[in-house]
Design a protein around this motif. Structure first.
Motif, mmCIF file in Angstrom:
data_model
loop_
_atom_site.group_PDB
_atom_site.id
_atom_site.type_symbol
_atom_site.label_atom_id
_atom_site.label_comp_id
_atom_site.label_asym_id
_atom_site.label_seq_id
_atom_site.Cartn_x
_atom_site.Cartn_y
_atom_site.Cartn_z
ATOM 1 N N SER A 47 -2.005 0.718 7.838
ATOM 2 C CA SER A 47 -2.001 -0.427 6.923
ATOM 3 C C SER A 47 -3.309 -0.440 6.132
ATOM 4 O O SER A 47 -4.367 -0.099 6.663
ATOM 5 N N ALA A 78 6.043 8.176 6.438
ATOM 6 C CA ALA A 78 5.122 7.145 6.939
ATOM 7 C C ALA A 78 5.715 5.754 6.772
ATOM 8 O O ALA A 78 5.504 4.870 7.606
ATOM 9 N N ALA A 79 6.474 5.550 5.693
ATOM 10 C CA ALA A 79 7.062 4.234 5.447
ATOM 11 C C ALA A 79 8.043 3.830 6.536
ATOM 12 O O ALA A 79 8.240 2.637 6.790
ATOM 13 N N ARG A 105 4.709 10.480 2.561
ATOM 14 C CA ARG A 105 4.594 9.024 2.400
ATOM 15 C C ARG A 105 5.915 8.335 2.742
ATOM 16 O O ARG A 105 5.922 7.227 3.290
ATOM 17 N N LEU A 127 1.117 4.327 -2.684
ATOM 18 C CA LEU A 127 0.883 5.722 -2.322
ATOM 19 C C LEU A 127 2.041 6.598 -2.799
ATOM 20 O O LEU A 127 1.840 7.709 -3.302
ATOM 21 N N ARG A 128 3.259 6.103 -2.651
ATOM 22 C CA ARG A 128 4.429 6.822 -3.137
ATOM 23 C C ARG A 128 4.394 6.948 -4.661
ATOM 24 O O ARG A 128 4.709 8.010 -5.219
ATOM 25 N N TRP A 139 0.821 -1.206 0.000
ATOM 26 C CA TRP A 139 0.000 0.000 0.000
ATOM 27 C C TRP A 139 0.860 1.263 0.000
ATOM 28 O O TRP A 139 0.651 2.170 -0.813
ATOM 29 N N ASN A 140 1.846 1.334 0.862
ATOM 30 C CA ASN A 140 2.631 2.565 0.915
ATOM 31 C C ASN A 140 3.506 2.742 -0.322
ATOM 32 O O ASN A 140 3.737 3.867 -0.770
ATOM 33 N N ALA A 166 2.637 2.921 11.029
ATOM 34 C CA ALA A 166 2.035 3.505 9.837
ATOM 35 C C ALA A 166 0.733 2.792 9.508
ATOM 36 O O ALA A 166 0.565 1.588 9.773
#
Length: 331
Positions: A328, A320-321, A317, A278-279, A274-275, A326
């Motif tokens: 999920s 957050a990683a 982001r 997002l990136r 997911w992250n 962070a």
């Protein structure tokens, strides 16, 4: 969108002879955006939008218009292209492809709340599933290949820290896109640009218990076949953030993701990455806004977006990683 191609009354009169839409009542350019030339068109038959495509070619355009017709036929509220008298969904205007589509009901909500995010999440999942039996294939033209070609053109204009971030994130996304997990992510036709100003809301109908009603999604001219998770990430990165900082707003985020999963639950691979996605969503728009800012095209009405916004989103982001708690995707 910004008006790059000026359409006169004489141009419009000749163009409308190819449509059975009655007499023109009103016609005016739309100043927002930076990609195509769009005009509001009102006739005695209803309200429409005329678009002159500045980059898309006559060979590329059928994918987008056919996708919109397909989604409209599956009860997804999107602009429906109007056929010409020869059955085609577009023609040539000033040497560029152009089309008329139906105008959706409602207005954009630039300060969305939980209910807006829920409506968008549910409809986005419905749109993804509705596209599964859409046969034509057009890749997302603003994905990794475009980033790889475009970043070298941007690098001479930016600072050392920005240059380092552009290069390092491109390397990260290249590895991610080449992974087995990325290949396993489900996908299909995606909007790829579902920002707040590309969604309309209308007042809810009495007795429904809702405050708002989704009028529809529009501006599909960045659409392409991609991973569904990319489409979700692009949407979240605009709808579920604090604009000043780029940080995710957990309440709106959870509302959108819960609503999406009532229609299509996420897979294991989607939850794991997911992250990363997002990136990717933030990077795509940072690169395109840098490109439009430093290498703009001339236009009669042009308002380039601030590239710094998506630099902040990407940095948020990345932070957050590295955060132990962070958010999920599948909490």
């Amino acid at each position: 969108m910004a008006v790059f191609t000026v359409v006169t009354e004489a141009d419009l009169s000749a163009w409308m002879r190819h449509y059975d839409l009655g007499d023109v009542v009103d016609f005016r350019g739309i100043s927002s955006g930076i990609e195509n030339s769009n005009f509001f068109l009102t006739t005695t038959r209803g309200d429409y939008v005329l678009t002159v495509f500045e980059k898309l070619t006559a060979e590329q355009l059928p994918f987008y218009l056919d996708l919109m017709r397909h989604l409209a036929s599956h009860s997804v509220p999107v602009p429906d292209p109007v056929p010409r008298d020869d059955g085609m969904l577009f023609g040539m205007l000033h040497g560029k492809p152009a089309a008329i589509v139906t105008k959706l009901e409602g207005a954009a909500e630039l300060s969305p709340g939980v209910e807006h995010c829920e409506e968008v999440g549910r409809m986005l999942a419905r749109m993804h599933l509705a596209g599964r039996d859409f046969a034509p294939h057009q890749p997302n033209l603003r994905s990794l290949g475009w980033w790889t070609e475009t970043v070298p053109a941007i690098v001479p204009f930016v600072s050392g820290a920005q240059r380092d971030l552009l290069v390092s994130e491109l390397a990260h996304q290249t590895r991610f896109f080449g992974s087995h997990d990325y290949a396993a992510l489900p996908g299909g036709p995606c909007h790829c640009d579902l920002f707040r100003d590309n969604v309309l809301f209308a007042p809810a109908e009495p007795g429904t218990g809702h405050r708002v009603r989704l009028g529809g999604f529009f501006d599909f001219y960045f659409a392409g076949c991609d991973k569904w998770l990319f489409d979700v990430a692009v949407t979240v990165n605009d709808w579920c953030i604090e604009l000043a900082t780029g940080q995710l707003d957990r309440v709106r985020l959870e509302a959108m993701l819960r609503a999406y999963q009532t229609v299509r639950p996420f897979t294991r691979e989607e939850c794991l990455h997911w992250n990363d996605m997002l990136r990717a969503g933030a990077y795509r728009f940072w690169v395109s806004r840098l490109y439009d800012f430093y290498l703009p095209r001339a236009a009669a009405m042009l308002q380039p977006h601030d590239p710094a916004h998506f630099e902040r989103v990407l940095l948020a982001r990345l932070t957050a990683a590295s955060t132990p708690h962070a958010f999920s995707l599948c909490n």
